[in-house]
Scaffold this active site. Structure first.
Site, short mmCIF file in Angstrom:
data_model
loop_
_atom_site.label_atom_id
_atom_site.label_comp_id
_atom_site.label_asym_id
_atom_site.label_seq_id
_atom_site.Cartn_x
_atom_site.Cartn_y
_atom_site.Cartn_z
N HIS A 29 -7.52 9.70 -1.53
CA HIS A 29 -6.85 9.75 -0.07
C HIS A 29 -7.47 10.32 1.04
CE1 HIS A 29 -2.40 9.42 1.36
NE2 HIS A 29 -2.97 9.29 2.14
N ASP A 42 0.70 -1.03 -0.04
CA ASP A 42 -0.06 0.20 0.09
C ASP A 42 0.96 1.15 -0.11
OD1 ASP A 42 -2.96 0.95 0.70
OD2 ASP A 42 -1.54 2.37 1.61
N LYS A 99 -2.77 6.22 -4.22
CA LYS A 99 -3.62 6.93 -3.68
C LYS A 99 -3.62 8.53 -4.39
CE LYS A 99 -3.60 4.69 0.68
NZ LYS A 99 -2.30 4.67 1.18
N TYR A 110 3.22 9.90 -0.27
CA TYR A 110 4.22 9.29 0.46
C TYR A 110 5.44 9.53 -0.03
CZ TYR A 110 0.42 6.36 2.65
OH TYR A 110 -0.84 5.88 2.90
#
Ligand code: A2P
Length: 309
Positions: free
Chosen positions: A112, A51, A81, A56
């Site tokens: 998200h 994931d 996301k 990120y």
């Protein structure tokens, strides 16, 4: 008395029949090098579910580790996301994510947060107004964003779509919207015994939407790993407290995304025990003494979380 923990090969099925491995590796808050090594260790330990998210900043590293693992792409479930500043352009955003990940499709693409932010603001990720508030796009909303995500299903760029950080109220609003033709397959939320979100959990279950639990161990410096009930059950089953939390998440039917950058923990987090219903219920009761939301960014004036969930 109890069987040893087993490598978690369990999968859940979306209402569309697509399968998702119950335990996946979370990669939030990992540096580039950490994320690379974590993904390689996880795949070596048997994980087949990773994931990540555009926000990120590690999609390229995650993609490289997946390639370097030598495991065929089709055998790995990849989620990424859509970030808030990309709500008006999901197709381009997904294409950029795919390029970084070095793959032609993801298995699951999530919104998200239900918060559209100004793509032309003072920061590419968290634009703010002069008064310090988030620079929110006021002529847009998550219903329009979701309509855009639905269109991606015909492109082959993602197999499924879902949401993240949706409260019951927001999810209801989304499901009732005339433009919503395809239900999200998952809602990825913070979930652990200090924040079980039973109302939201039940609502998702009734609607055939799977919950994915992020921060299942209580995130960094977790207060849950030392919780009395968790420690007691860890002793009883002869496993680490983290294993109890991951096993509880699976016991109650949620996908679980523990994050670690430590190879030995990555390995042990992939092992679950079969909790008895009685012990699962014991963990369900922990929040009776009070809940604790650990991830709570300020999205004011948009209401994201609902304490009744
Ligand atoms: P690290 O990444 O240094 O191994 P969450 O999944 O709830 O976000 O929790 C992640 C946090 O929990 C990280 O700080 C991670 O540390 C730590 N962690 C991960 N697995 C374990 C484990 N088996 N035991 C204790 N702490 C763990």
């Amino acid at each position: 008395m109890f069987t040893n923990p087993n490598r978690s090969t369990k999968t859940f099925k979306f209402y569309t029949n697509q399968e998702i491995p119950a335990v996946g590796l979370g990669t939030w808050q990992s540096t580039e090098e950490e994320a690379y090594n974590a993904v390689l260790s996880a795949l070596k330990a048997g994980y087949r579910h990773i994931d990540t998210a555009a926000a990120y900043g590690n999609e390229d590293i995650v993609g490289r580790a997946i390639k370097d693992s030598g495991i065929p792409r089709k055998d790995i479930f990849i989620t990424t996301k859509l970030w808030c500043t990309d709500h008006t352009r999901p197709k381009q955003a997904l294409q950029e994510s795919l390029k970084k990940l070095g793959t032609e499709y993801v298995d699951l693409y999530l919104m998200h947060w239900p918060v559209p932010l100004n793509p032309n603001g003072n920061d590419p990720k968290f634009p703010t107004l002069p008064n310090g508030n988030r620079d929110i796009l006021h002529d847009w909303d998550f219903i329009k964003t979701y309509a855009g995500l639905q269109e991606l299903l015909d492109t082959g760029l993602t197999k499924s779509i879902g949401v993240s950080n949706f409260s019951k109220k927001n999810l209801q609003k989304l499901l009732e919207a005339p433009s919503t033709k395809v239900k999200p397959v998952v809602n990825q939320i913070e979930a652990h015994p200090l924040l079980p979100q039973f109302n939201l959990f039940n609502f998702c279950k009734e609607n055939g939407i799977i919950i994915e639990a992020y921060s299942p161990l209580g995130s960094t410096n977790s207060p849950i790993l030392t919780n009395e009930t968790v420690v007691e059950l860890a002793k009883k089953y002869g496993v680490q407290p983290a294993t109890i939390l991951i096993s509880w998440a699976v016991w109650r039917g949620t996908v679980v995304l523990p994050k670690s950058v430590t190879p030995s923990r990555i390995e042990s987090n992939f092992e679950t025990v079969s909790l008895s219903d009685e012990d699962g219920e014991k963990l369900n009761k922990i929040s009776e003494k009070g809940t604790s939301r650990l991830i709570n960014p300020n999205w004011s004036p948009i209401e994201v979380f609902d304490e009744n969930d």
